[in-house]
Design a protein around this motif. Sequence first.
Motif, short mmCIF file in Angstrom:
data_model
loop_
_atom_site.label_atom_id
_atom_site.label_comp_id
_atom_site.label_asym_id
_atom_site.label_seq_id
_atom_site.Cartn_x
_atom_site.Cartn_y
_atom_site.Cartn_z
N GLY A 9 -3.96 -5.91 0.18
CA GLY A 9 -2.72 -6.54 -0.73
C GLY A 9 -1.52 -5.73 0.09
O GLY A 9 -1.47 -5.10 0.92
N GLY A 10 -0.39 -6.25 -0.40
CA GLY A 10 1.01 -6.09 0.09
C GLY A 10 1.32 -4.59 -0.54
O GLY A 10 0.55 -3.98 -1.21
N GLY A 11 2.57 -4.26 0.04
CA GLY A 11 3.11 -3.09 -0.46
C GLY A 11 2.15 -1.68 -0.39
O GLY A 11 2.08 -1.43 0.80
N ILE A 12 2.14 -1.04 -1.58
CA ILE A 12 1.75 0.29 -1.35
C ILE A 12 0.22 0.34 -0.69
O ILE A 12 -0.14 1.38 -0.02
N CYS A 18 -2.39 2.15 6.29
CA CYS A 18 -1.54 2.66 7.79
C CYS A 18 -1.68 4.17 7.69
O CYS A 18 -1.65 4.77 8.81
N GLN A 19 -1.23 4.85 6.52
CA GLN A 19 -1.23 6.23 6.40
C GLN A 19 -2.47 7.02 6.84
O GLN A 19 -2.55 7.60 7.67
N PHE A 20 -3.31 6.29 6.36
CA PHE A 20 -4.80 6.84 6.54
C PHE A 20 -5.29 6.64 7.97
O PHE A 20 -5.75 7.55 8.90
N MET A 21 -4.89 5.39 8.70
CA MET A 21 -5.65 5.05 10.01
C MET A 21 -4.49 5.76 10.92
O MET A 21 -5.19 6.14 12.06
N LEU A 22 -3.50 6.11 10.71
CA LEU A 22 -2.54 7.02 11.68
C LEU A 22 -2.75 8.47 11.48
O LEU A 22 -2.06 9.11 12.13
N ARG A 23 -3.35 8.76 10.39
CA ARG A 23 -3.48 9.95 9.97
C ARG A 23 -2.05 10.90 9.65
O ARG A 23 -1.89 11.99 10.29
N ALA A 25 0.41 12.47 7.28
CA ALA A 25 0.64 13.49 5.81
C ALA A 25 1.49 12.97 4.95
O ALA A 25 1.08 13.19 3.73
N HIS A 26 2.41 12.30 5.36
CA HIS A 26 3.24 11.53 4.27
C HIS A 26 3.42 10.14 4.34
O HIS A 26 3.54 9.62 5.49
N ILE A 27 3.68 9.42 3.25
CA ILE A 27 3.79 8.16 3.19
C ILE A 27 4.88 7.57 4.02
O ILE A 27 5.12 6.57 4.57
N GLY A 28 5.91 8.44 3.92
CA GLY A 28 7.32 8.36 4.65
C GLY A 28 7.18 8.13 6.10
O GLY A 28 7.95 7.82 6.66
N GLU A 29 6.16 8.37 6.59
CA GLU A 29 5.98 8.16 7.96
C GLU A 29 5.55 6.83 8.55
O GLU A 29 5.76 6.22 9.58
N VAL A 30 5.20 6.07 7.47
CA VAL A 30 4.63 4.57 7.67
C VAL A 30 5.71 3.79 6.79
O VAL A 30 5.63 2.42 7.03
N GLN A 31 6.31 4.20 5.81
CA GLN A 31 7.06 3.34 4.99
C GLN A 31 8.44 3.91 4.61
O GLN A 31 8.66 4.98 4.34
N HIS A 32 9.32 2.89 5.06
CA HIS A 32 10.77 3.35 4.65
C HIS A 32 11.18 3.53 3.08
O HIS A 32 10.67 2.66 2.57
N GLY A 33 11.78 4.56 2.78
CA GLY A 33 12.14 4.56 1.51
C GLY A 33 13.18 5.65 1.56
O GLY A 33 13.62 6.43 2.34
N TRP A 34 13.66 6.20 0.10
CA TRP A 34 14.52 7.05 -0.11
C TRP A 34 13.84 8.33 -0.43
O TRP A 34 12.91 8.25 -1.29
N PHE A 49 8.33 14.04 10.02
CA PHE A 49 9.42 13.00 10.03
C PHE A 49 9.32 11.63 9.47
O PHE A 49 8.38 11.10 9.82
N LEU A 50 10.35 11.58 8.64
CA LEU A 50 10.25 10.20 7.76
C LEU A 50 10.97 9.05 8.64
O LEU A 50 12.16 9.24 9.18
N LEU A 51 10.41 7.81 8.21
CA LEU A 51 11.23 6.75 8.75
C LEU A 51 12.49 6.43 8.16
O LEU A 51 12.85 6.71 6.88
N GLY A 52 13.31 5.80 9.09
CA GLY A 52 14.51 5.31 8.42
C GLY A 52 15.80 6.54 8.52
O GLY A 52 16.74 6.43 7.67
N LEU A 53 15.41 7.77 8.84
CA LEU A 53 16.38 8.63 8.85
C LEU A 53 17.03 8.99 10.17
O LEU A 53 18.07 9.81 10.33
N GLY A 54 16.91 8.07 11.13
CA GLY A 54 17.46 8.11 12.28
C GLY A 54 17.41 9.46 13.41
O GLY A 54 18.04 9.96 14.18
#
Length: 65
Positions: A9-12, A18-23, A25-34, A49-54
């Motif tokens: 399914g989409g979303g979460i 992806c989080q599981f396959m890439l090992r 630790a935090h969903i923010g490593e594979v999904q952009h968010g605040w 390091f989380l996505l979207g923080l430059g």
Amino acid sequence: DGTLPQTIGGGIGQSRTCQFMLRCAHIGEVQHGWYNPKEVEQLKKHNIFLLGLGEFESDPAATSF
């Protein structure tokens, strides 16, 4: 035969897969968010390091244009 193919399914669901396959630790490593800045600082201390923080110098798409 009219049946639907097995899909993710989409979303979460995709993000968690992806989080599981890439090992990751935090969903923010594979999904952009605040994320709470205090949480971000704690994660940085653990080299997460989380996505979207430059913060990825090697990724030109991570910086603002």
